[in-house]
Design a protein around this motif. Structure first.
Motif, PDB file in Angstrom:
ATOM      1  N   ILE A   1       0.809  -1.214   0.000  1.00  0.00           N
ATOM      2  CA  ILE A   1       0.000   0.000   0.000  1.00  0.00           C
ATOM      3  C   ILE A   1       0.846   1.269   0.000  1.00  0.00           C
ATOM      4  O   ILE A   1       0.513   2.255  -0.672  1.00  0.00           O
ATOM      5  CB  ILE A   1      -0.981   0.011   1.189  1.00  0.00           C
ATOM      6  CG1 ILE A   1      -2.045   1.090   0.965  1.00  0.00           C
ATOM      7  CG2 ILE A   1      -0.264   0.215   2.514  1.00  0.00           C
ATOM      8  CD1 ILE A   1      -3.180   1.043   1.966  1.00  0.00           C
ATOM      9  N   ALA A   2       1.953   1.273   0.729  1.00  0.00           N
ATOM     10  CA  ALA A   2       2.720   2.509   0.871  1.00  0.00           C
ATOM     11  C   ALA A   2       3.446   2.915  -0.420  1.00  0.00           C
ATOM     12  O   ALA A   2       3.293   4.053  -0.886  1.00  0.00           O
ATOM     13  CB  ALA A   2       3.691   2.392   2.038  1.00  0.00           C
ATOM     14  N   PRO A   3       4.261   2.029  -1.035  1.00  0.00           N
ATOM     15  CA  PRO A   3       4.937   2.458  -2.271  1.00  0.00           C
ATOM     16  C   PRO A   3       3.976   2.767  -3.404  1.00  0.00           C
ATOM     17  O   PRO A   3       4.214   3.685  -4.198  1.00  0.00           O
ATOM     18  CB  PRO A   3       5.850   1.277  -2.610  1.00  0.00           C
ATOM     19  CG  PRO A   3       5.274   0.114  -1.893  1.00  0.00           C
ATOM     20  CD  PRO A   3       4.668   0.670  -0.638  1.00  0.00           C
ATOM     21  N   SER A   4       2.877   2.020  -3.490  1.00  0.00           N
ATOM     22  CA  SER A   4       1.930   2.260  -4.579  1.00  0.00           C
ATOM     23  C   SER A   4       1.202   3.597  -4.391  1.00  0.00           C
ATOM     24  O   SER A   4       0.941   4.306  -5.367  1.00  0.00           O
ATOM     25  CB  SER A   4       0.928   1.108  -4.683  1.00  0.00           C
ATOM     26  OG  SER A   4       0.237   0.912  -3.461  1.00  0.00           O
ATOM     27  N   ARG A   5       0.880   3.965  -3.156  1.00  0.00           N
ATOM     28  CA  ARG A   5       0.237   5.262  -2.918  1.00  0.00           C
ATOM     29  C   ARG A   5       1.188   6.410  -3.231  1.00  0.00           C
ATOM     30  O   ARG A   5       0.786   7.424  -3.795  1.00  0.00           O
ATOM     31  CB  ARG A   5      -0.263   5.363  -1.476  1.00  0.00           C
ATOM     32  CG  ARG A   5      -1.642   4.745  -1.278  1.00  0.00           C
ATOM     33  CD  ARG A   5      -2.356   5.322  -0.074  1.00  0.00           C
ATOM     34  NE  ARG A   5      -3.733   4.839   0.031  1.00  0.00           N
ATOM     35  CZ  ARG A   5      -4.763   5.389  -0.581  1.00  0.00           C
ATOM     36  NH1 ARG A   5      -4.597   6.438  -1.366  1.00  0.00           N
ATOM     37  NH2 ARG A   5      -5.982   4.895  -0.418  1.00  0.00           N
ATOM     38  N   LEU A   6       2.447   6.275  -2.876  1.00  0.00           N
ATOM     39  CA  LEU A   6       3.424   7.320  -3.184  1.00  0.00           C
ATOM     40  C   LEU A   6       3.657   7.431  -4.691  1.00  0.00           C
ATOM     41  O   LEU A   6       3.786   8.533  -5.235  1.00  0.00           O
ATOM     42  CB  LEU A   6       4.736   7.038  -2.457  1.00  0.00           C
ATOM     43  CG  LEU A   6       4.725   7.344  -0.951  1.00  0.00           C
ATOM     44  CD1 LEU A   6       5.911   6.688  -0.254  1.00  0.00           C
ATOM     45  CD2 LEU A   6       4.743   8.849  -0.713  1.00  0.00           C
ATOM     46  N   ALA A   7       3.727   6.286  -5.370  1.00  0.00           N
ATOM     47  CA  ALA A   7       3.912   6.305  -6.828  1.00  0.00           C
ATOM     48  C   ALA A   7       2.699   6.923  -7.520  1.00  0.00           C
ATOM     49  O   ALA A   7       2.837   7.679  -8.487  1.00  0.00           O
ATOM     50  CB  ALA A   7       4.149   4.885  -7.334  1.00  0.00           C
ATOM     51  N   ALA A   8       1.507   6.623  -7.028  1.00  0.00           N
ATOM     52  CA  ALA A   8       0.292   7.193  -7.611  1.00  0.00           C
ATOM     53  C   ALA A   8       0.237   8.698  -7.405  1.00  0.00           C
ATOM     54  O   ALA A   8      -0.193   9.445  -8.294  1.00  0.00           O
ATOM     55  CB  ALA A   8      -0.941   6.520  -7.001  1.00  0.00           C
ATOM     56  N   LEU A   9       0.679   9.165  -6.245  1.00  0.00           N
ATOM     57  CA  LEU A   9       0.655  10.601  -5.951  1.00  0.00           C
ATOM     58  C   LEU A   9       1.439  11.395  -6.987  1.00  0.00           C
ATOM     59  O   LEU A   9       1.011  12.463  -7.433  1.00  0.00           O
ATOM     60  CB  LEU A   9       1.224  10.857  -4.554  1.00  0.00           C
ATOM     61  CG  LEU A   9       1.293  12.317  -4.116  1.00  0.00           C
ATOM     62  CD1 LEU A   9      -0.101  12.908  -3.981  1.00  0.00           C
ATOM     63  CD2 LEU A   9       2.062  12.447  -2.805  1.00  0.00           C
ATOM     64  N   ALA A  10       2.592  10.871  -7.391  1.00  0.00           N
ATOM     65  CA  ALA A  10       3.436  11.568  -8.354  1.00  0.00           C
ATOM     66  C   ALA A  10       2.785  11.663  -9.728  1.00  0.00           C
ATOM     67  O   ALA A  10       3.168  12.516 -10.540  1.00  0.00           O
ATOM     68  CB  ALA A  10       4.789  10.866  -8.472  1.00  0.00           C
ATOM     69  N   GLN A  11       1.804  10.808 -10.023  1.00  0.00           N
ATOM     70  CA  GLN A  11       1.089  10.877 -11.299  1.00  0.00           C
ATOM     71  C   GLN A  11      -0.131  11.783 -11.229  1.00  0.00           C
ATOM     72  O   GLN A  11      -0.620  12.261 -12.248  1.00  0.00           O
ATOM     73  CB  GLN A  11       0.660   9.472 -11.729  1.00  0.00           C
ATOM     74  CG  GLN A  11       1.824   8.536 -12.028  1.00  0.00           C
ATOM     75  CD  GLN A  11       1.365   7.227 -12.633  1.00  0.00           C
ATOM     76  OE1 GLN A  11       0.349   7.160 -13.328  1.00  0.00           O
ATOM     77  NE2 GLN A  11       2.119   6.163 -12.398  1.00  0.00           N
ATOM     78  N   ILE A  12      -0.624  12.029 -10.014  1.00  0.00           N
ATOM     79  CA  ILE A  12      -1.833  12.828  -9.850  1.00  0.00           C
ATOM     80  C   ILE A  12      -1.514  14.322  -9.784  1.00  0.00           C
ATOM     81  O   ILE A  12      -2.308  15.145 -10.235  1.00  0.00           O
ATOM     82  CB  ILE A  12      -2.594  12.367  -8.586  1.00  0.00           C
ATOM     83  CG1 ILE A  12      -3.082  10.930  -8.781  1.00  0.00           C
ATOM     84  CG2 ILE A  12      -3.783  13.275  -8.288  1.00  0.00           C
ATOM     85  CD1 ILE A  12      -3.618  10.296  -7.533  1.00  0.00           C
TER      86      ILE A  12
END
Length: 402
Positions: free
Chosen positions: A116-127
């Motif tokens: 959950i943590a790395p995927s949420r951080l990676a998604a943030l950079a795309q949003i």
């Protein structure tokens, strides 16, 4: 701020509250229902131990697959863990299956945290845009700390009124809500799956090791989260056995840490451009360790809360700077892997330090365990001031407000 960013942050907020309630539950449930600091430390260790292996895989797949999809799956794993806790609580106290099922459930929580943590951080950079990423990362970390702070208060209020099953239902509802909020969030893969998972894992690790600032920021995060593990495992026991707090008072005391972490994040948003970034990170580690060391000498709510607030303010400020710095300097094509290494440190290190703290508390006492843990981190932080030159010279890049 765009609507999808607001919705994404709201989803994060729900998940962070649920996740931190789960972490505290793993500790407090074992202490209250099984009467064992050792089992509490082991359960907490299992909550954050699996990322040692799975975190690397999570980083690769956060680049290979749309990270928002990984977030959804990991949140459903947390929901399943909440359901298992309900089952555990339904067995009789003498049932031999309770402890093994408790350990299985905490391991399942660890699997969820791995992804959950790395995927949420990676998604943030795309949003958000590149120019907004620093501030967005600080807000992201602030939401983590708000969730961390609210968790013990929610546990105390819910447990008093509805018992442990009420706590588990709250966790379940929070993760289901967080998942529904992600329906309209669109992200994409940033790298093709042309090489093996092992090759791409090595690629991400090599990039971090070859970049002095990224490598040294990771070391600083390890020290911050080692201190966090000591606090999470020992503070509930210290509050009940040394300070003799009742359930609600213990929740309020732990809430002081939450409030101070939040204030630390807010102060970071206000003053990060005015203060030297690297020296502030290093100073926060040292001051935080000194504050936790001093808590062991407290004998009342006021003195313990003041020391705890100092630890939270410095820790929250430093942790926000670290995650924002890593986000700004991580290359886009390996961002998931870089942030997975960060999340591994933020999960494995507190699990390890919490396990050691639990063992020390079991055999030496909670006060001595707290002092030993804080002293070790204080010494390592002092060494870091001289050795981590890239961090000492680090200044954050200019950013735009959201």
């Amino acid at each position: 701020m765009r609507l999808n960013v607001v919705i994404y942050f709201l989803s994060c907020f729900m998940a962070f509250i649920g996740g931190h309630i789960m972490n505290y539950t793993a500790i407090i449930y074992a202490q209250d229902m099984f009467g064992s600091d050792l089992l509490a430390g082991l359960g907490f260790g299992l909550c954050f131990g699996p990322p040692i292996i799975l975190g690397w895989i999570a980083g690769v797949y956060s680049d290979r697959i749309a990270p928002s999809h990984i977030v959804v799956v990991s949140q459903l794993i947390f929901a399943c863990a909440a359901g298992l806790f309900i089952a555990i609580n339904g067995f009789a106290e003498s049932s031999p299956i309770r402890i093994p099922l408790y350990l299985i459930t905490t391991f399942l929580v660890g699997v969820g945290w791995s992804f959950i943590a790395p995927s949420r951080l990676a998604a943030l950079a795309q949003i958000v845009t590149k120019e907004n990423l620093h501030q967005a990362s600080v807000i992201f970390n602030l939401l983590i700390m708000v969730g961390f702070g609210l968790a013990p208060i929610i546990i105390a209020i819910t447990k008093i009124n509805y018992g442990w099953n009420g706590v588990f239902v709250v966790i379940l509802c929070l993760f289901l809500t967080a998942t529904l909020l992600l329906v309209g969030i669109k992200t994409k893969a940033t790298v093709a799956a042309k090489q093996s998972v092992l090759f791409q894992t090595r690629e991400g690790l090599a990039s971090v090791l070859a970049t002095p600032l990224l490598r040294q920021l990771m070391i600083c995060s390890m020290l911050i989260y080692a201190l966090m593990g000591v606090m999470q495992v020992l503070l509930p026991r210290f509050a009940s056995s040394v300070l003799l707090f009742e359930e609600m008072q213990r929740g309020l005391f732990l809430g002081v840490l939450a409030l101070s972490l939040i204030l630390g994040g807010i102060l970071c948003m206000m003053f990060s451009k005015r203060l030297p970034t690297g020296l502030t990170i290093q100073g926060g580690i040292i001051l935080g360790a000194m504050s936790i060391f001093s808590i062991a000498f407290a004998d009342n709510f006021t003195s313990a809360s003041i020391a705890l607030m100092c630890a939270g303010l410095t820790g929250g400020y430093s942790a926000s700077l670290i995650v924002a710095g890593l986000q700004q300097h991580a290359p886009d094509h390996i961002r998931g892997r870089v942030m997975s290494i960060y999340t591994i440190t933020s999960q494995v290190i507190p699990a390890f330090s919490g396990l050691i703290a639990g063992i020390l508390s079991q055999y030496l006492g909670v006060m001595q365990a707290m002092q030993i843990g804080a002293f070790i981190i204080l010494i390592l932080g002092g060494i870091g001031v001289f050795k981590l030159k890239a961090v000492r010279a680090y200044k954050a890049l200019a950013t735009k407000p959201l």
